[in-house]
Design a protein around this motif. Structure first.
Motif, short mmCIF file in Angstrom:
data_model
loop_
_atom_site.label_atom_id
_atom_site.label_comp_id
_atom_site.label_asym_id
_atom_site.label_seq_id
_atom_site.Cartn_x
_atom_site.Cartn_y
_atom_site.Cartn_z
N PHE A 158 0.84 -1.20 0.00
CA PHE A 158 0.00 0.00 0.00
C PHE A 158 0.88 1.25 0.00
CE2 PHE A 158 -2.16 3.49 2.05
CZ PHE A 158 -3.47 3.43 1.61
N HIS A 159 1.81 1.30 0.93
CA HIS A 159 2.67 2.48 1.03
C HIS A 159 3.57 2.63 -0.20
CE1 HIS A 159 1.60 3.79 5.05
NE2 HIS A 159 1.61 2.52 5.43
N TRP A 160 4.04 1.51 -0.72
CA TRP A 160 4.94 1.59 -1.87
C TRP A 160 4.24 2.16 -3.09
CZ3 TRP A 160 9.72 2.25 -2.22
CH2 TRP A 160 10.43 1.98 -3.38
N GLU A 161 2.94 1.90 -3.24
CA GLU A 161 2.19 2.47 -4.36
C GLU A 161 2.23 4.00 -4.32
OE1 GLU A 161 0.92 1.05 -7.02
OE2 GLU A 161 1.56 -0.92 -6.30
N THR A 162 2.12 4.58 -3.12
CA THR A 162 2.17 6.04 -3.02
C THR A 162 3.59 6.57 -3.18
OG1 THR A 162 2.40 6.08 -0.59
CG2 THR A 162 0.16 6.01 -1.49
N ILE A 163 4.56 5.82 -2.71
CA ILE A 163 5.96 6.24 -2.84
C ILE A 163 6.36 6.30 -4.31
CG2 ILE A 163 8.36 5.59 -2.38
CD1 ILE A 163 6.88 6.73 0.04
N LYS A 164 5.91 5.33 -5.11
CA LYS A 164 6.26 5.30 -6.53
C LYS A 164 5.74 6.52 -7.28
CE LYS A 164 4.56 1.23 -7.46
NZ LYS A 164 4.19 0.00 -8.21
N VAL A 165 4.67 7.12 -6.76
CA VAL A 165 4.08 8.29 -7.40
C VAL A 165 5.10 9.42 -7.52
CG1 VAL A 165 2.43 10.17 -7.00
CG2 VAL A 165 1.70 7.78 -6.76
N CYS A 166 6.02 9.50 -6.57
CA CYS A 166 6.98 10.61 -6.53
C CYS A 166 7.98 10.58 -7.69
CB CYS A 166 7.73 10.60 -5.20
SG CYS A 166 6.63 10.78 -3.77
N ARG A 167 8.20 9.41 -8.27
CA ARG A 167 9.11 9.27 -9.42
C ARG A 167 10.48 9.90 -9.13
NH1 ARG A 167 4.21 10.77 -11.99
NH2 ARG A 167 3.27 9.07 -13.17
N ASN A 168 10.95 9.67 -7.93
CA ASN A 168 12.24 10.24 -7.51
C ASN A 168 13.07 9.10 -6.94
OD1 ASN A 168 14.28 11.36 -5.76
ND2 ASN A 168 13.21 13.33 -5.89
N ARG A 169 14.10 8.70 -7.66
CA ARG A 169 14.88 7.53 -7.26
C ARG A 169 15.51 7.71 -5.88
NH1 ARG A 169 17.00 3.28 -10.38
NH2 ARG A 169 18.61 2.11 -9.28
N LYS A 170 16.07 8.88 -5.60
CA LYS A 170 16.71 9.11 -4.31
C LYS A 170 15.68 9.06 -3.17
CE LYS A 170 20.92 9.50 -5.68
NZ LYS A 170 21.89 8.42 -5.34
N PHE A 171 14.51 9.61 -3.44
CA PHE A 171 13.43 9.56 -2.46
C PHE A 171 13.05 8.11 -2.17
CE2 PHE A 171 8.95 9.51 -1.27
CZ PHE A 171 8.83 10.58 -0.40
N MET A 172 12.92 7.31 -3.23
CA MET A 172 12.55 5.91 -3.09
C MET A 172 13.63 5.12 -2.37
SD MET A 172 10.95 5.56 -6.92
CE MET A 172 10.31 3.89 -6.86
N GLU A 173 14.88 5.40 -2.68
CA GLU A 173 15.98 4.69 -2.02
C GLU A 173 16.03 5.03 -0.53
OE1 GLU A 173 19.32 5.92 -4.32
OE2 GLU A 173 19.11 4.29 -5.78
N THR A 174 15.77 6.30 -0.19
CA THR A 174 15.76 6.71 1.21
C THR A 174 14.64 6.01 1.96
OG1 THR A 174 16.68 8.88 0.65
CG2 THR A 174 15.57 8.68 2.78
N TYR A 175 13.46 5.96 1.34
CA TYR A 175 12.33 5.28 1.97
C TYR A 175 12.61 3.80 2.14
CZ TYR A 175 7.45 4.48 3.20
OH TYR A 175 6.30 4.16 3.88
N GLN A 176 13.24 3.22 1.13
CA GLN A 176 13.59 1.81 1.19
C GLN A 176 14.51 1.54 2.38
OE1 GLN A 176 16.19 0.55 -1.94
NE2 GLN A 176 15.67 -1.61 -1.72
N LEU A 177 15.52 2.36 2.55
CA LEU A 177 16.48 2.17 3.64
C LEU A 177 15.81 2.28 5.00
CD1 LEU A 177 19.40 1.84 4.61
CD2 LEU A 177 19.66 4.32 4.42
N ILE A 178 14.98 3.30 5.17
CA ILE A 178 14.30 3.50 6.45
C ILE A 178 13.36 2.33 6.74
CG2 ILE A 178 12.57 4.93 7.63
CD1 ILE A 178 13.90 7.34 6.25
N THR A 179 12.63 1.91 5.72
CA THR A 179 11.68 0.81 5.90
C THR A 179 12.39 -0.48 6.28
OG1 THR A 179 10.17 1.83 4.32
CG2 THR A 179 9.83 -0.50 4.80
N GLN A 180 13.51 -0.75 5.63
CA GLN A 180 14.27 -1.96 5.95
C GLN A 180 14.69 -1.96 7.42
OE1 GLN A 180 16.21 -2.86 1.54
NE2 GLN A 180 17.47 -2.02 3.16
N GLN A 181 15.12 -0.82 7.92
CA GLN A 181 15.57 -0.75 9.30
C GLN A 181 14.41 -0.89 10.29
OE1 GLN A 181 18.49 2.45 10.04
NE2 GLN A 181 18.80 2.54 7.84
#
Length: 231
Positions: A152-175
Motif C-alpha cells: 500500500f505504502h509503496w504504491e504512493t511512494i512510486k508516485v513521486c518518481r524520484n529515485r533518491k526519495f525511493m531509495e531513502t524510503y527503502q532504507l528506512i523501511t528496511q531498518q
C-alpha cells in the motif's frame, strides 16, 4: 520453504522483472521471515549449522544468504563473532519513524495532486490493497497483512518518481522491519493500523491534501506509540 514478497526487502524496487530465485536467495528470504516474526530475536547470533539443519540445505547457501542480508539493515557482522540480528534502540526507532512520517506525508500529498488519469488507477490499486489487508486482518494473518501494508505504502511512494526519495524510503523501511512485523502480530495493533490506512485511502480518494498529510503523520506517530508503549 516460504517465499516472501516484501517490497524494499526482497526485490529491487526499480526492476519489476524478477528472475527465478536461487537457493541462496530462497534461504535469505526464509531467514528474513524468521527474523521479522521473532523466531530469531534482536541481538541473537545467526548460526549457520542451525539454519542449515532447520531448512534442510547445506551451509554454503546459508553462508551466502547471511552475507547478503547485511545491506537490508536486519543484521550486523561482528569481527570474529559472526552475524547477529541487529538491535533497534528506542531513540533510533523514534528517529526512523520521524523520517518515515515526513516521507509518507510527501508521498500522499503527491498522490492527491495527481491528474485523474493517474490518480484513479492509483485509487483502484490502493482499494485492492485495502481489501486484501481487511481480509488478512479478519483472518489474523499477520504475514499477509504486513505484505499488503508494505505494498500500500509503496504504491504512493512510486508516485513521486524520484529515485533518491525511493531509495531513502527503502532504507528506512528496511531498518524498521525488525519491529513493525512483530508489532502487527497483535490483533489490536493490526485493527488500529487498518483504520489508519482507511483514513489515508479516503483522503487520497477525496484529493484532500491536508487530511492525507495529517493521516500520514498520525499513522506513523501512532505506530511508534504502539511499539514503545504496547497495550
Amino acid at each position: 520453504m516460504t517465499l516472501l514478497k516484501f517490497p524494499w526487502l526482497t526485490e529491487d524496487p526499480f526492476d519489476p522483472g524478477a528472475p527465478e530465485k536461487s537457493l541462496a536467495q530462497r534461504v535469505r528470504e526464509e531467514v528474513m521471515r524468521m527474523i521479522l516474526f521473532g523466531e530469531i530475536h534482536q541481538g541473537e547470533r545467526l548460526s549457520e549449522p542451525e539454519i542449515s539443519k532447520r531448512l534442510g540445505v547445506s551451509r554454503v547457501p546459508v553462508r551466502e544468504a547471511l552475507r547478503s542480508l547485511e545491506p537490508t539493515g536486519l543484521v550486523t557482522t561482528k569481527l570474529n563473532s559472526g552475524v547477529f540480528v541487529r538491535k533497534v534502540t528506542p531513540d533510533e526507532m523514534r528517529e526512523l519513524y520521524e523520517m518515515r512520517a515526513l516521507l509518507d506525508a510527501h508521498a500522499v500529498r503527491m498522490s492527491c495532486e495527481l491528474p485523474d488519469a493517474e490518480r484513479l488507477p492509483l485509487i483502484a490499486k490502493l482499494k485492492e490493497q485495502m481489501e486484501a489487508m481487511d481480509a488478512a486482518e479478519k483472518a489474523g494473518n499477520t504475514l499477509l497483512y504486513y505484505q499488503e501494508n508494505l505494498a500500500f505504502h509503496w504504491e504512493t511512494i512510486k508516485v513521486c518518481r524520484n529515485r533518491k526519495f525511493m531509495e531513502t524510503y527503502q532504507l528506512i523501511t528496511q531498518q524498521l522491519h525488525l519491529c513493525r512485523a512483530t508489532n502487527l502480530s497483535d490483533g489490536k495493533s493490526r485493527s488500529a493500523s487498518y483504520q489508519e490506512h482507511q483514513a489515508l485511502f479516503n483522503a487520497i480518494g477525496q484529493q484532500d491534501t491536508v487530511a492525507a498529510e495529517q493521516a500520514a503523520y498520525n499513522h506513523a506517530n501512532r505506530a511508534l506509540k504502539r511499539l514503545v508503549n504496547p497495550a
